[in-house]
Design a protein around this motif. Structure first.
Motif, PDB file in Angstrom:
ATOM      1  N   ALA A   1      -8.348  -1.869  -8.217  1.00  0.00           N
ATOM      2  CA  ALA A   1      -7.872  -2.583  -7.027  1.00  0.00           C
ATOM      3  C   ALA A   1      -8.707  -3.824  -6.728  1.00  0.00           C
ATOM      4  O   ALA A   1      -8.190  -4.822  -6.211  1.00  0.00           O
TER       5      ALA A   1
ATOM      6  N   ARG B   1      -6.567   2.755  -8.095  1.00  0.00           N
ATOM      7  CA  ARG B   1      -7.756   2.674  -7.240  1.00  0.00           C
ATOM      8  C   ARG B   1      -8.913   1.995  -7.981  1.00  0.00           C
ATOM      9  O   ARG B   1      -9.622   1.160  -7.401  1.00  0.00           O
TER      10      ARG B   1
ATOM     11  N   THR C   1       0.853  -1.194   0.000  1.00  0.00           N
ATOM     12  CA  THR C   1       0.000   0.000   0.000  1.00  0.00           C
ATOM     13  C   THR C   1       0.882   1.234   0.000  1.00  0.00           C
ATOM     14  O   THR C   1       1.883   1.287   0.726  1.00  0.00           O
TER      15      THR C   1
ATOM     16  N   GLU D   1      -2.835   6.979 -10.292  1.00  0.00           N
ATOM     17  CA  GLU D   1      -3.557   6.677  -9.051  1.00  0.00           C
ATOM     18  C   GLU D   1      -5.022   6.326  -9.318  1.00  0.00           C
ATOM     19  O   GLU D   1      -5.595   5.450  -8.643  1.00  0.00           O
TER      20      GLU D   1
ATOM     21  N   ILE E   1      -3.476   3.795  -0.977  1.00  0.00           N
ATOM     22  CA  ILE E   1      -3.830   3.162  -2.240  1.00  0.00           C
ATOM     23  C   ILE E   1      -3.293   1.735  -2.232  1.00  0.00           C
ATOM     24  O   ILE E   1      -2.072   1.534  -2.171  1.00  0.00           O
TER      25      ILE E   1
END
Length: 268
Positions: free
Chosen positions: A246, A243, A184, A239, A193
């Protein structure tokens, strides 16, 4: 026989008054009530029941959809490795919103092609085009000789994506970026994240493995170092992919691939 001269008996006077009635007593009802035995209440009648017992209304019966044929239900990416991942990539590229699932889409500004928005450098990266932009024998073996034939074939575009994903995994592994999977990092906004393999591959699809490697190095080694505005925009895009993917399952497809070539580059 009576003598006509004999006197007749006297009759009642013509104006005689009728005999007087007994005075009417106005209190006879109370007297009568006292003389009667007290009334007993009649047994209560059972409550009236409706003629038809009403049960709770049944739930609405769902409309049964008409069965569709297997050919109509099957989409070009169904049954392929990472089918959900493929669909999410198309959604992230906004190509899934277009007609025919975006297979015939061409971006006039970037030249990106098809459902997965392959830019020229991405097609060159997997060896489907050469440095001059000509389609190679690898593409010809797939039935592709020009942009039109590439855009006309969903199967060809799915094959191109398979080659591209495998190529990105190889590059990310060489760069050591895949080793971040399972960790993370702290995002630019300070929120955590989670790093997954699928997220890394999706981010490389968007910004290329080189930019992704720089991002991971920055957030793990020098998170307090300033980020130039242009690079910040690229980092923010990475990012968003990390995200957004994920929770998307991803099965690694790293293997030797004759359709891959040298160099790295984004697909969109």
């Amino acid at each position: 026989m009576t003598s006509p001269t004999a006197p007749r008996p006297a009759g009642p006077p013509a104006s005689a008054a009728p005999p007087a009635r007994a005075p009417k007593h106005r209190d006879f009802k109370p007297a009568l009530a006292r003389a009667q035995p007290p009334a007993t209440p009649s047994p209560a009648r059972p409550a009236l029941q409706p003629a038809i017992a009403r049960a709770p209304a049944p739930a609405a019966t769902p409309v049964v959809a008409r069965p569709v044929t297997q050919d109509a239900a099957l989409r070009p990416w169904d049954g392929l490795r990472n089918a959900e991942f493929r669909q999410r990539i198309a959604e992230a590229e906004r190509s899934a919103e277009h007609a025919e699932d975006g297979y015939g889409l061409r971006n006039p500004s970037s030249g990106a092609l098809g459902r997965y928005q392959f830019v020229p450098v991405a097609l060159r990266d997997i060896g489907w085009t050469d440095a001059e932009g000509r389609w190679t024998d690898i593409a010809t073996a797939q039935g592709v000789t020009d942009e039109a034939s590439f855009l006309a074939s969903p199967a060809v575009q799915e094959a191109a994506l398979s080659a591209f994903l495998a190529r990105q995994e190889v590059i990310l592994e060489r760069l050591g970026t895949l080793g971040a999977a399972g960790t993370t990092v702290t995002g630019l906004d300070g929120a955590p994240i989670p790093i997954t393999e699928g997220g890394l591959v999706a981010a490389a699809h968007r910004r290329g493995p080189g930019m992704l490697a720089r991002y991971i190095a920055h957030r793990t080694e020098t998170p307090d170092a300033p980020v130039p505005p242009a690079q910040r925009a690229a980092f923010a895009s990475i990012e968003a992919r990390l995200r957004g993917f994920a929770e998307v399952a991803y099965a690694s497809d790293r293997r030797g691939n004759g359709a891959t070539g040298g160099g790295g580059g984004p697909a969109a």
